[in-house]
Write a protein that holds these residues in place. Structure first.
Motif, PDB file in Angstrom:
ATOM      1  N   UNK A 172      12.132   6.008   4.169  1.00  0.00           N
ATOM      2  CA  UNK A 172      11.268   6.318   3.021  1.00  0.00           C
ATOM      3  C   UNK A 172      11.756   5.721   1.705  1.00  0.00           C
ATOM      4  N   UNK A 173      13.082   5.576   1.529  1.00  0.00           N
ATOM      5  CA  UNK A 173      13.596   5.019   0.282  1.00  0.00           C
ATOM      6  C   UNK A 173      13.211   3.554   0.143  1.00  0.00           C
ATOM      7  N   UNK A 174      13.428   2.768   1.196  1.00  0.00           N
ATOM      8  CA  UNK A 174      13.038   1.359   1.156  1.00  0.00           C
ATOM      9  C   UNK A 174      11.548   1.219   0.910  1.00  0.00           C
ATOM     10  N   UNK A 175      10.741   2.001   1.620  1.00  0.00           N
ATOM     11  CA  UNK A 175       9.283   1.907   1.501  1.00  0.00           C
ATOM     12  C   UNK A 175       8.821   2.244   0.091  1.00  0.00           C
ATOM     13  N   UNK A 176       9.403   3.268  -0.501  1.00  0.00           N
ATOM     14  CA  UNK A 176       9.038   3.652  -1.866  1.00  0.00           C
ATOM     15  C   UNK A 176       9.418   2.563  -2.857  1.00  0.00           C
ATOM     16  N   UNK A 177      10.602   1.982  -2.679  1.00  0.00           N
ATOM     17  CA  UNK A 177      11.039   0.912  -3.566  1.00  0.00           C
ATOM     18  C   UNK A 177      10.152  -0.326  -3.431  1.00  0.00           C
ATOM     19  N   UNK A 202       0.818  -1.210   0.000  1.00  0.00           N
ATOM     20  CA  UNK A 202       0.000   0.000   0.000  1.00  0.00           C
ATOM     21  C   UNK A 202       0.854   1.264   0.000  1.00  0.00           C
ATOM     22  N   UNK A 203       0.285   2.304  -0.589  1.00  0.00           N
ATOM     23  CA  UNK A 203       0.916   3.624  -0.525  1.00  0.00           C
ATOM     24  C   UNK A 203       0.963   4.145   0.906  1.00  0.00           C
ATOM     25  N   UNK A 204       0.134   3.579   1.782  1.00  0.00           N
ATOM     26  CA  UNK A 204       0.137   3.998   3.191  1.00  0.00           C
ATOM     27  C   UNK A 204       1.507   3.807   3.820  1.00  0.00           C
ATOM     28  N   UNK A 205       2.198   2.736   3.429  1.00  0.00           N
ATOM     29  CA  UNK A 205       3.516   2.483   4.006  1.00  0.00           C
ATOM     30  C   UNK A 205       4.504   3.578   3.621  1.00  0.00           C
ATOM     31  N   UNK A 206       4.373   4.099   2.396  1.00  0.00           N
ATOM     32  CA  UNK A 206       5.233   5.202   1.951  1.00  0.00           C
ATOM     33  C   UNK A 206       4.855   6.492   2.665  1.00  0.00           C
ATOM     34  N   UNK A 207       3.558   6.756   2.753  1.00  0.00           N
ATOM     35  CA  UNK A 207       3.102   7.992   3.402  1.00  0.00           C
ATOM     36  C   UNK A 207       3.523   8.030   4.864  1.00  0.00           C
ATOM     37  N   UNK A 208       3.425   6.882   5.546  1.00  0.00           N
ATOM     38  CA  UNK A 208       3.879   6.801   6.936  1.00  0.00           C
ATOM     39  C   UNK A 208       5.388   7.023   7.024  1.00  0.00           C
ATOM     40  N   UNK A 209       6.120   6.386   6.110  1.00  0.00           N
ATOM     41  CA  UNK A 209       7.581   6.509   6.122  1.00  0.00           C
ATOM     42  C   UNK A 209       8.023   7.948   5.888  1.00  0.00           C
TER      43      UNK A 209
END
Length: 306
Positions: A278-283, A264-271
């Motif tokens: 944030x880099x790992x989450x986006x990848x 989910x994009x939620x993981x990126x938004x939280x990161x």
């Protein structure tokens, strides 16, 4: 093959275009990622939760069955990822990011259109997916925020942060209005609908902005494990849970398919919001979305036997 082509054309390509626009916009104008993140958390996310929940038609027995499935599935998935991160002895930040990349999955702007395509616009399967979507919006905004803040804030301060999020109130308000058949004035419903429709575009642009500003030091092993657990272990556990509960037919098919979607994009938004990997989450989001083009058709084939 038709599912493969459909997912490529109708999910992967549009998502990739939006992400690419976000990356280009960052390179051209250096957009503020924090502002975009706050728009998603405080405006667009609660709007889509309210609108989807208020407009859905759900039977109580279906809700209870889906919630039981989700509780068991989520617990098993959490246990699997917990075993992995403990074996690897990950540091706190990466441990949380890895866990979030697996347990938070794209139940809204990926799973909803996928559900409607696979089941031919069936209202019953859509209701099942909406319940999953609601849970997948609630947990990141409660548990997800708590884990990211517990080590640096008091319990009281963390709860204050959670309670400041509009999505916490959007869910019970929508449920009550729906249950008592109370109409929402058009002057309120219309702007909420506009904001709801903006969620997907803004969230994907935010991901693109994050990717555009990254140094791209690729977390290969962690991203690969995240993708495997999300895209392969997820649906396998889904099959296991429907078998354990004796669920069959359309209900089982919709539930298993809901487990197979990418991170989910939620993981990126939280990161991004709480500055945690944030880099790992986006990848993880980008690659799982890309590889889901190959794994989703396989899941669709096998759910046909349920």
């Amino acid at each position: 093959m038709s599912y493969f082509v459909y997912i490529l054309i109708n999910n992967i390509v549009p998502i990739s275009i939006m992400i690419a626009i976000g990356a280009v916009m960052y390179r051209a104008f250096h957009l503020d990622i924090k502002t975009l993140s706050k728009l998603n958390f405080y405006v667009f996310s609660p709007a889509i939760v309210f609108v989807k929940l208020y407009e859905s038609e759900m039977n109580l027995s279906v809700i209870l069955q889906v919630l039981l499935f989700f509780a068991l599935f989520f617990s098993l998935l959490f246990a699997v990822i917990e075993i992995y991160i403990r074996i690897r002895k990950m540091q706190r930040g990466m441990r949380i990011a890895m866990r979030n990349s697996v347990i938070f999955y794209n139940s809204a702007n990926y799973a909803l259109p996928l559900n409607q395509t696979v089941f031919g616009g069936n209202a019953y399967t859509l209701s099942i997916q909406i319940i999953i979507m609601i849970m997948q919006n609630l947990i990141p905004n409660t548990y997800g925020i708590y884990t990211l803040n517990a080590h640096k804030s008091t319990w009281k301060a963390t709860m204050k942060t959670i309670l400041s999020l509009p999505v916490i109130y959007a869910i019970p308000i929508a449920v009550l209005l729906r249950y008592f058949h109370l109409p929402v004035p058009s002057s309120i419903h219309l702007p909420l609908t506009y904001l709801s429709n903006a969620f997907m575009a803004t969230a994907l642009l935010t991901l693109g902005v994050q990717l555009g500003g990254m140094k791209w030091e690729f977390h290969f092993s962690n991203v690969a494990v995240s993708n495997i657990l999300r895209l392969i272990a997820g649906p396998l556990l889904g099959f296991l849970v429907v078998w354990m509960l004796g669920i069959t037919g359309l209900t089982a098919q919709a539930l298993v398919l809901s487990c197979a979607v990418p991170t989910s994009l939620s993981s990126v938004l939280l990161a991004i919001e709480y500055e945690n990997e944030p880099e790992f989450s986006s990848q993880a989001v980008f690659t799982s979305t890309l590889f889901s083009m190959f794994t989703i058709p396989v899941v669709i084939y096998f759910v046909g036997f349920l």
